[in-house]
Design an enzyme around this catalytic site. Structure first.
Site, PDB file in Angstrom:
ATOM      1  N   HIS A 220     -20.664  -5.399  -8.805  1.00 16.12           N
ATOM      2  CA  HIS A 220     -19.252  -5.750  -8.742  1.00 16.12           C
ATOM      3  C   HIS A 220     -18.834  -6.235 -10.126  1.00 16.12           C
ATOM      4  CE1 HIS A 220     -19.107  -6.103  -4.209  1.00 16.12           C
ATOM      5  NE2 HIS A 220     -20.407  -6.297  -4.384  1.00 16.12           N
TER       6      HIS A 220
ATOM      7  N   GLU B  21     -23.986  -5.600   1.821  1.00 14.22           N
ATOM      8  CA  GLU B  21     -23.487  -4.845   2.978  1.00 14.22           C
ATOM      9  C   GLU B  21     -23.764  -3.361   2.867  1.00 14.22           C
ATOM     10  OE1 GLU B  21     -19.404  -6.023   3.585  1.00 14.22           O
ATOM     11  OE2 GLU B  21     -20.030  -7.984   4.320  1.00 14.22           O
ATOM     12  N   VAL B  22     -23.546  -2.802   1.689  1.00  8.79           N
ATOM     13  CA  VAL B  22     -23.801  -1.363   1.512  1.00  8.79           C
ATOM     14  C   VAL B  22     -25.175  -1.202   0.867  1.00  8.79           C
ATOM     15  CG1 VAL B  22     -22.997   0.773   0.461  1.00  8.79           C
ATOM     16  CG2 VAL B  22     -21.329  -0.907   1.286  1.00  8.79           C
TER      17      VAL B  22
ATOM     18  N   ASP C  18     -12.999  -0.966  -5.883  1.00 11.05           N
ATOM     19  CA  ASP C  18     -13.418  -1.446  -4.568  1.00 11.05           C
ATOM     20  C   ASP C  18     -12.253  -1.268  -3.583  1.00 11.05           C
ATOM     21  OD1 ASP C  18     -15.784  -3.672  -3.537  1.00 11.05           O
ATOM     22  OD2 ASP C  18     -13.983  -3.445  -2.318  1.00 11.05           O
ATOM     23  N   ILE C  19     -12.579  -0.807  -2.395  1.00 11.27           N
ATOM     24  CA  ILE C  19     -11.538  -0.530  -1.393  1.00 11.27           C
ATOM     25  C   ILE C  19     -10.879  -1.820  -0.882  1.00 11.27           C
ATOM     26  CG2 ILE C  19     -12.920  -0.599   0.746  1.00 11.27           C
ATOM     27  CD1 ILE C  19     -11.646   2.127   1.470  1.00 11.27           C
TER      28      ILE C  19
ATOM     29  N   HIS D 148     -25.176  -1.551  -6.106  1.00 15.62           N
ATOM     30  CA  HIS D 148     -23.857  -1.563  -6.737  1.00 15.62           C
ATOM     31  C   HIS D 148     -23.641  -2.890  -7.447  1.00 15.62           C
ATOM     32  CE1 HIS D 148     -23.564  -2.891  -2.552  1.00 15.62           C
ATOM     33  NE2 HIS D 148     -22.603  -3.713  -2.927  1.00 15.62           N
TER      34      HIS D 148
END
Ligand code: 5GP
Length: 125
Positions: A108, A101-102, A35-36, A106
């Site tokens: 986590h 958000e995206v 994760d960025i 996905h």
């Protein structure tokens, strides 16, 4: 209600190699990368390569191989990041209330330190 997949999302670009990522591993149907904006010492995102907006779509539309592969992918991240013994948190945010958000499914995978209790207690009304 199922949402239409919008290819103009960051993870679609990562899958297509248009945007770089720090890849952790890849399976037949999934990619895992760092994760960025990590919220824990270890924060990996695992995403299916096919375009699913969120878990609702994946449950409805993914075939059995993709579903098995996704769990294999999670298990491999746990192994590669050495998370099994100490534990970790696996979560996926879905839709508006889930604060997704995206708009590409996905998961986590968080760990590497104590993560505290689940989520903050919310106002019920
Ligand atoms: P969500 O809130 O949708 O469950 O989580 C989206 C996650 O994607 C966030 O943790 C955020 O830091 C991560 N993220 C957003 N943009 C990028 C990006 O360009 N690259 C990577 N590696 N992660 C991203």
């Amino acid at each position: 209600m199922q949402k239409t997949y919008d290819k103009n999302n960051i993870f679609y670009k990562i899958i297509n190699g248009d945007i770089p990522c720090n890849k952790v591993l890849e399976t037949e149907h999934c990619i895992a990368f760092e994760d960025i904006n990590p919220r824990a010492k270890i924060h990996v995102l695992l995403i299916p390569k096919k375009p699913y907006v969120n878990l609702n779509d994946f449950i409805l539309d993914a075939d059995k191989n993709e579903k098995l592969d996704l769990f294999d992918g999670i298990a491999k991240v746990v192994e590669v990041k050495n998370l099994r013994a100490a534990g970790y948190r696996l979560l996926t945010n879905v839709g508006e209330n889930g604060h997704q958000e995206v708009q590409h499914l996905h998961f986590h995978i968080l760990g590497g330190q104590p993560l505290g209790s689940f989520i903050k207690k919310l106002e019920l009304d």
